[in-house]
Design a protein around this motif. Structure first.
Motif, PDB file in Angstrom:
ATOM      1  N   ARG A  59      28.932   8.538 -35.278  1.00 56.54           N
ATOM      2  CA  ARG A  59      30.167   7.925 -35.794  1.00 56.54           C
ATOM      3  C   ARG A  59      30.754   6.964 -34.779  1.00 56.54           C
ATOM      4  N   VAL A  60      30.686   7.325 -33.507  1.00 58.03           N
ATOM      5  CA  VAL A  60      31.161   6.430 -32.449  1.00 58.03           C
ATOM      6  C   VAL A  60      30.322   5.161 -32.416  1.00 58.03           C
ATOM      7  N   PHE A  61      29.010   5.291 -32.568  1.00 57.14           N
ATOM      8  CA  PHE A  61      28.127   4.128 -32.545  1.00 57.14           C
ATOM      9  C   PHE A  61      28.438   3.191 -33.709  1.00 57.14           C
ATOM     10  N   GLU A  62      28.687   3.744 -34.886  1.00 57.76           N
ATOM     11  CA  GLU A  62      29.064   2.910 -36.022  1.00 57.76           C
ATOM     12  C   GLU A  62      30.353   2.150 -35.744  1.00 57.76           C
ATOM     13  N   SER A  63      31.294   2.821 -35.101  1.00 55.34           N
ATOM     14  CA  SER A  63      32.549   2.158 -34.755  1.00 55.34           C
ATOM     15  C   SER A  63      32.320   1.020 -33.771  1.00 55.34           C
ATOM     16  N   LEU A  64      31.448   1.226 -32.797  1.00 55.35           N
ATOM     17  CA  LEU A  64      31.164   0.171 -31.818  1.00 55.35           C
ATOM     18  C   LEU A  64      30.429  -0.997 -32.463  1.00 55.35           C
ATOM     19  N   VAL A  65      29.547  -0.700 -33.422  1.00 56.95           N
ATOM     20  CA  VAL A  65      28.862  -1.781 -34.136  1.00 56.95           C
ATOM     21  C   VAL A  65      29.876  -2.603 -34.926  1.00 56.95           C
ATOM     22  N   ALA A  66      30.827  -1.929 -35.575  1.00 60.83           N
ATOM     23  CA  ALA A  66      31.846  -2.656 -36.334  1.00 60.83           C
ATOM     24  C   ALA A  66      32.702  -3.528 -35.418  1.00 60.83           C
ATOM     25  N   ARG A  67      32.908  -3.079 -34.186  1.00 56.98           N
ATOM     26  CA  ARG A  67      33.734  -3.832 -33.253  1.00 56.98           C
ATOM     27  C   ARG A  67      32.962  -4.976 -32.594  1.00 56.98           C
ATOM     28  N   CYS A  68      31.732  -4.703 -32.168  1.00 58.03           N
ATOM     29  CA  CYS A  68      30.973  -5.694 -31.401  1.00 58.03           C
ATOM     30  C   CYS A  68      30.090  -6.577 -32.279  1.00 58.03           C
ATOM     31  N   LEU A  69      29.609  -6.050 -33.409  1.00 57.17           N
ATOM     32  CA  LEU A  69      28.710  -6.793 -34.301  1.00 57.17           C
ATOM     33  C   LEU A  69      29.241  -6.702 -35.727  1.00 57.17           C
ATOM     34  N   SER A  86       9.446 -10.350 -20.978  1.00 49.51           N
ATOM     35  CA  SER A  86       9.026  -9.561 -22.142  1.00 49.51           C
ATOM     36  C   SER A  86      10.240  -9.204 -22.991  1.00 49.51           C
ATOM     37  N   ARG A  87       9.943  -8.751 -24.179  1.00 49.86           N
ATOM     38  CA  ARG A  87      11.027  -8.337 -25.066  1.00 49.86           C
ATOM     39  C   ARG A  87      11.783  -7.136 -24.508  1.00 49.86           C
ATOM     40  N   PHE A  88      11.104  -6.270 -23.800  1.00 45.46           N
ATOM     41  CA  PHE A  88      11.792  -5.119 -23.215  1.00 45.46           C
ATOM     42  C   PHE A  88      12.732  -5.568 -22.096  1.00 45.46           C
ATOM     43  N   GLN A  89      12.291  -6.527 -21.276  1.00 42.28           N
ATOM     44  CA  GLN A  89      13.176  -7.049 -20.242  1.00 42.28           C
ATOM     45  C   GLN A  89      14.390  -7.728 -20.862  1.00 42.28           C
ATOM     46  N   GLU A  90      14.169  -8.408 -21.972  1.00 46.00           N
ATOM     47  CA  GLU A  90      15.291  -9.025 -22.679  1.00 46.00           C
ATOM     48  C   GLU A  90      16.248  -7.947 -23.189  1.00 46.00           C
ATOM     49  N   LEU A  91      15.695  -6.841 -23.676  1.00 50.34           N
ATOM     50  CA  LEU A  91      16.528  -5.748 -24.178  1.00 50.34           C
ATOM     51  C   LEU A  91      17.420  -5.189 -23.081  1.00 50.34           C
ATOM     52  N   LEU A  92      16.850  -4.944 -21.898  1.00 50.80           N
ATOM     53  CA  LEU A  92      17.658  -4.412 -20.798  1.00 50.80           C
ATOM     54  C   LEU A  92      18.699  -5.428 -20.345  1.00 50.80           C
ATOM     55  N   LEU A  93      18.327  -6.708 -20.340  1.00 54.46           N
ATOM     56  CA  LEU A  93      19.261  -7.739 -19.907  1.00 54.46           C
ATOM     57  C   LEU A  93      20.466  -7.808 -20.833  1.00 54.46           C
ATOM     58  N   VAL A  94      20.219  -7.804 -22.148  1.00 52.82           N
ATOM     59  CA  VAL A  94      21.327  -7.846 -23.108  1.00 52.82           C
ATOM     60  C   VAL A  94      22.154  -6.564 -23.030  1.00 52.82           C
ATOM     61  N   SER A  95      21.497  -5.429 -22.826  1.00 49.81           N
ATOM     62  CA  SER A  95      22.201  -4.139 -22.792  1.00 49.81           C
ATOM     63  C   SER A  95      23.221  -4.092 -21.669  1.00 49.81           C
ATOM     64  N   PHE A  96      22.798  -4.465 -20.461  1.00 49.81           N
ATOM     65  CA  PHE A  96      23.643  -4.237 -19.288  1.00 49.81           C
ATOM     66  C   PHE A  96      24.510  -5.431 -18.923  1.00 49.81           C
ATOM     67  N   ILE A 150      19.715  -3.696 -29.273  1.00 52.33           N
ATOM     68  CA  ILE A 150      18.630  -3.748 -30.266  1.00 52.33           C
ATOM     69  C   ILE A 150      19.110  -4.429 -31.537  1.00 52.33           C
ATOM     70  N   LEU A 151      20.313  -4.065 -31.997  1.00 52.20           N
ATOM     71  CA  LEU A 151      20.834  -4.659 -33.227  1.00 52.20           C
ATOM     72  C   LEU A 151      21.148  -6.134 -33.047  1.00 52.20           C
ATOM     73  N   LYS A 152      21.677  -6.507 -31.896  1.00 54.23           N
ATOM     74  CA  LYS A 152      22.018  -7.914 -31.690  1.00 54.23           C
ATOM     75  C   LYS A 152      20.771  -8.782 -31.605  1.00 54.23           C
ATOM     76  N   ILE A 153      19.764  -8.317 -30.870  1.00 54.81           N
ATOM     77  CA  ILE A 153      18.533  -9.096 -30.733  1.00 54.81           C
ATOM     78  C   ILE A 153      17.887  -9.323 -32.086  1.00 54.81           C
ATOM     79  N   ASN A 154      17.961  -8.348 -32.969  1.00 55.05           N
ATOM     80  CA  ASN A 154      17.352  -8.449 -34.297  1.00 55.05           C
ATOM     81  C   ASN A 154      18.381  -8.788 -35.368  1.00 55.05           C
ATOM     82  N   GLY A 155      19.471  -9.411 -34.960  1.00 57.31           N
ATOM     83  CA  GLY A 155      20.572  -9.661 -35.880  1.00 57.31           C
ATOM     84  C   GLY A 155      20.197 -10.504 -37.082  1.00 57.31           C
ATOM     85  N   GLU A 156      19.442 -11.587 -36.880  1.00 57.98           N
ATOM     86  CA  GLU A 156      19.096 -12.468 -37.997  1.00 57.98           C
ATOM     87  C   GLU A 156      18.247 -11.733 -39.040  1.00 57.98           C
ATOM     88  N   GLN A 157      17.263 -10.967 -38.577  1.00 57.14           N
ATOM     89  CA  GLN A 157      16.431 -10.218 -39.519  1.00 57.14           C
ATOM     90  C   GLN A 157      17.218  -9.118 -40.215  1.00 57.14           C
TER      91      GLN A 157
END
Length: 971
Positions: free
Chosen positions: A380-390, A492-502, A447-454
């Motif tokens: 439920r907290v994650f859904e709230s953060l998605v609504a706020r950030c994405l 790599s895509r994983f390095q991109e994931l960590l970069l966006v995360s932090f 993860i959600l932001k990187i794949n936002g368009e799809q």
């Protein structure tokens, strides 16, 4: 139910200070009673402002923060709570000395086991610094007396970093490039033994290509860091440590760093040998958790070679069984096997056992409980953060009815290990153990932001899962394959994931997670409670004569009782109210003990509680207390048909069904069987007395003497009629017959006789016909109070004011003030409430020789409800009290307890009026002159009274009274 009560209602979110347990890593269970051998008081905890620096000139900057003395640990955290942290067992401190610093500066130099020097400058006032140093000295002295200094040497030998750091180390000679041990040996030479703790990867190799993972470079970087900043028990967490973790831990060092960063190494250090002892204790034992573990063993990372062999499966089995055996309330939960299998690749069984303890209890509380309330809350907290950030993704998911938790729940539950390739998932686990649970939210948002368009193109849950599956499978590919910049193509895509995360989601902090959890906690708790109630009712073997709504009321009352008085561990085989309805294989149930049953019964039974109305001039309130009596204990064991010493939800439902729907005869039989201890169909004399005491307990707060008289008549009639059924003996001298004497524990009164005695009294007949069943009341239970979820200054202020203890203090203070001004009054609510007039006991009616029946006036034969009111009766509408529930009548706004107070006062002041009371206060001469004329009238009144109220008089007493009446008055 017990799990819901203890883990949902009592689940407390950590404070800001407690959130740093990931950083401090101070295990609560690792603390020992800090008392010296002479029995001195417990060593005190203390914190002090300090500035930390290393003893090497110019190596690191200085960091301001707080130094915490928490025996047997010494910890430090910088003011920003993330730059510098350390936790040192006091047994690893080898030397403490005062530095000769400039005037006004109080500095200490600490030398650790590994030869590292730490300089802490105490910035508080001199008296505070002296006090801190004194406490530190006492704590170090106690550790020395315990012999813990010697225990360090043997413990650190199990850590791989001990062999890695020395410049002359030869540990790499027996290792492959990925860190696994070389098992091939020359002919005639024994295979090398692993001197340090390690996991299955030492034999079955570690996941990933060591060259692509740059294992050699990582080992060099970490070796340099560990030489300067300590290792295992003495590791200092400087900013460089976090950066190295984000780059990735080397395979060979990963297990030790996981337990060091999480704090489980301190549990292992403080409880050496406990794991082996636990494994030995559970040998030959079985449980439901063990059966569930066996089902999931071969589903645990089957792609890894170690779990295709008996060695890996056996190690996983021992760790999971040991944890479930040590923590029976948690037991085993699905997804726990994935975590244990993953960490066993890098850690020994003992290391994995203690890391699992920290994961389930402190890092992810409630994730692996039977209710999984921690996971549901964080979703439920994650859904709230998605609504706020994405917000766009959130709105699209709502529009097409896509459930975010379909994909995100496995992410959180398995730390992404079951979602992405292990080599990448372990990198996320590195960051998780270093920075805490916020990493799970940051990576999920990335993860959600990187794949936002799809994601904005998907239309259902299936497309969502397929998209995530394809993305995780491509994490090793280039994030920008068409870029002209070679450096961009190398990312790599994983390095991109960590970069966006932090970077982009660094705003998600521990405080953010804590605030969101508080906001949605009540919502999750209520939804889980509702589901648990429906499941428990659905899985009952029988509802008997109850409706589902009534069964829900029973569940609520039972749930509230378990929250107030949790059952003892021996009465809780497993934390669930559910049991299968087919009867083939019952699931374990929560069973309540006697203490919990007393609280439950006070919720549904009027005479199982003491309710008093308190008026003190300042407030009017109703205080409820749980009543204690042998009758309640007897009822508990009467409902325990399985003789287990505890009751299940089904036992309670069946027990209530056996009394709430009965008619007159059924209730009389039920009450008889309740007191028939040996179930032989007879009551002994002792049991008759016990039954009479039960009557007195039930009627203890009824107004007037009507019920007291009914109990008195019951006892007289029961013993008189019981005696007539006994064999009679005749006295040869007098010719009188008398019953043969029997022992108090011999059969005396059967059910038929008991019915006759009860039906001879209209008051008892009315009680068994309606009042007994009506005293069991199933009503909606008010929602339990949860800790306030509001944050901020006002929310914290109110949460500190509106506490149960403060309310009790206020009530006590107002009562004392009421007593001082003479306005404190206490009235006990009647438990039956049928008769609200002060009545005198009616003359007893003998079943054997009803000689007094003819002498009774017609007014004496009327029922108590319609009897004529005397001057001491209380004017209360008995019909209204009978029709409306008493609880509603007394708790309504229009209710005034003053008539009840008047009734109580009248009961104390009134006595039976005699004719002599009508004598006037004339002169003594008049009294003497009229004395002879009044004697006959007075004696006539006494004669009439004795004939009407002769209960309790023996034949000899009657003859004596008659002689006194007939005798001539003395002149």
């Amino acid at each position: 139910m017990s799990t819901i009560s203890t883990q949902l209602r009592n689940f407390k979110e950590p404070t800001k200070d407690q959130l740093t347990h990931v950083f401090f890593s101070i295990p609560e269970v690792a603390s020992v009673p800090a008392t010296d051998k002479s029995g001195s008081e417990e060593l005190e905890k203390m914190e002090i402002n300090a500035v930390l620096s290393l003893g090497v000139q110019g190596v690191e900057d200085s960091y301001a923060g707080k130094l915490h003395l928490i025996p047997p640990y010494l910890a430090f955290s910088s003011l920003d709570r993330k730059s510098v942290r350390f936790t040192l067992p006091l047994s690893t401190v080898r030397r403490v000395e005062r530095l000769n610093a400039r005037a006004g500066v109080y500095a200490l130099s600490l030398s650790t086991w590994h030869g590292m020097k730490i300089v802490v400058q105490l910035t508080s006032l001199r008296p505070t610094a002296d006090l801190f140093c004194g406490l530190l000295r006492e704590a170090l002295k106690y550790e020395l007396q315990r012999g813990q200094m010697k225990a360090v040497k043997g413990f650190v030998k199990s850590c791989y970093s001990e062999g890695l750091v020395p410049t002359t180390s030869s540990v790499a000679e027996n290792e492959r490039e990925d860190g696994s041990l070389i098992t091939e040996t020359k002919e005639g030479s024994p295979p090398p033994e692993a001197a340090y703790h390690g996991g299955l990867g030492l034999r079955f190799k570690f996941p990933g290509d060591p060259k692509k993972l740059r294992e050699a470079s990582k080992i060099k970087l970490w070796t340099t860091y560990l030489r300067t900043h300590g290792r295992n028990l003495t590791l200092l967490r400087y900013p460089q440590c976090t950066r190295l973790v984000q780059v990735g831990l080397p395979n060979r060092l990963r297990g030790e760093m996981w337990e060091t960063l999480s704090g489980s190494i301190y549990l292992r250090y403080a409880h050496q040998g406990v794991y082996d002892q636990t494994v030995a204790e559970m040998q030959g034992k079985t449980s439901t958790s063990f059966e569930d573990i066996e089902k999931d063993l071969h589903r645990s990372l089957p792609e890894y070679a170690g779990y295709q062999s008996e060695e890996g499966i056996s190690a996983l089995r021992r760790v999971l069984q040991a944890y479930s055996h040590k923590n029976p309330e948690v037991g085993y939960c699905q997804a726990m096997n994935i975590l244990a299998a993953a960490i066993l690749i890098y850690m020994s069984e003992e290391q994995a056992f203690w890391l699992l303890e920290v994961l389930c209890d402190r890092l992810l509380p409630g994730y692996y409980s039977p209710t999984m309330h921690g996971t549901l809350l964080d979703q439920r907290v994650f859904e709230s953060l998605v609504a706020r950030c994405l917000p766009m993704i959130h709105e699209h998911f709502q529009a097409v009815d896509v459930q975010l938790s379909v994909a995100s729940l496995p992410w959180f539950l398995s730390l992404y290990i079951n979602s992405m390739p292990m080599v990448f998932a372990f990198r996320i686990a590195d960051c998780f153990f270093c920075m805490g649970p916020k990493v799970l939210f940051q990576v999920g948002l990335a993860i959600l932001k990187i794949n936002g368009e799809q994601l904005l193109q998907i239309q259902d849950d299936g497309q969502f899962l397929n998209l995530m599956r394809d993305y995780f499978a491509s994490l090793g590919q280039s994030a920008h394959p068409e870029s002209s910049d070679p450096r961009a193509r190398a990312i790599s895509r994983f390095q991109e994931l960590l970069l966006v995360s932090f970077r982009e989601f660094s705003v998600i902090t521990d405080e953010t997670i804590l605030s969101e959890r508080r906001k949605y906690r009540n919502q999750i708790v209520n939804s889980i409670e509702s589901f648990s109630k429906r499941s428990a009712i659905r899985n009952l073997k029988t509802l008997a004569r109850f409706s589902k709504e009534q069964a829900g009321f029973i569940y609520d009352a039972l749930y509230k009782a378990i929250c107030e008085v949790p059952p003892p561990p021996d009465a809780v085989p497993a934390p669930s109210l559910l049991s299968t309805a087919d009867g083939t294989q019952e699931r374990p149930e929560t069973r309540i003990g006697l203490a919990t049953f007393q609280v439950f019964l006070s919720e549904v039974l009027t005479w199982a509680r003491n309710e008093k109305i308190v008026i003190n001039g300042f407030q009017q309130r109703i205080d409820r207390e749980v009543a204690e009596h042998e009758l309640i204990d007897r009822l508990f064991y009467f409902w325990d048909t399985s003789c287990k010493g505890s009751l299940s939800f089904q036992d309670v439902v069946s027990g209530l069904d056996g009394v709430m729907f009965n008619d007159l005869m059924d209730n009389i039989e039920w009450f008889f069987n309740l007191h028939d201890k040996n179930k032989d169909g007879f009551l002994t004399k002792d049991e008759v007395l016990t039954l009479s005491e039960s009557f007195l307990f039930i009627f203890r707060y009824e107004i007037g003497d009507a019920y007291l008289g009914a109990v008195s008549r019951f006892m007289t009639n029961a013993f008189e009629y019981g005696d007539t059924l006994l064999p009679q003996t005749t006295d040869k001298e007098t010719g009188e017959s008398a019953p043969e004497p029997i022992e108090p524990n011999q059969p005396y009164l059967n059910l038929a006789t008991f019915r006759m005695v009860v039906l001879a009294d209209e008051l008892l007949e009315s009680f068994f016909e309606t009042d007994l069943s009506a005293s069991f009341r199933l009503e909606p239970v008010p929602d339990l109070e949860l800790p306030p979820s509001s944050s901020g200054f006002l929310g914290d202020l109110w949460s500190n004011i509106a506490t149960v203890d403060n309310k009790k203090m206020f009530h006590k203070l107002s009562d004392e003030l009421g007593k001082t001004i003479g306005k404190h009054q206490v009235v006990y609510r009647p438990t039956i409430g049928r008769y609200t007039k002060l009545e005198e006991p009616k003359a007893r009616e003998s079943l054997v020789s009803p000689t007094t029946k003819a002498n009774m006036s017609s007014s004496d034969t009327n029922t108590l409800a319609t009897s004529k009111s005397s001057s001491s009766t209380l004017t209360v509408d008995a019909v209204a009290a009978q029709d409306a529930p008493l609880s509603a009548a007394l708790s309504s706004a229009a209710f005034s307890p003053m008539p009840h107070m008047q009734a109580v006062n009248a009961a104390f002041m009134e006595r039976t009026p005699f004719a002599i009371d009508d004598a006037g206060d004339d002169d003594d001469s008049d009294l003497e002159s009229d004395h002879e004329g009044d004697d006959d009238q007075v004696l006539d009144e006494v004669d009439a009274f004795l004939e009407a109220h002769d209960s309790g008089l023996t034949d000899a007493d009657k003859e004596l009274a008659k002689d006194l009446i007939d005798a001539e008055p003395v002149k």
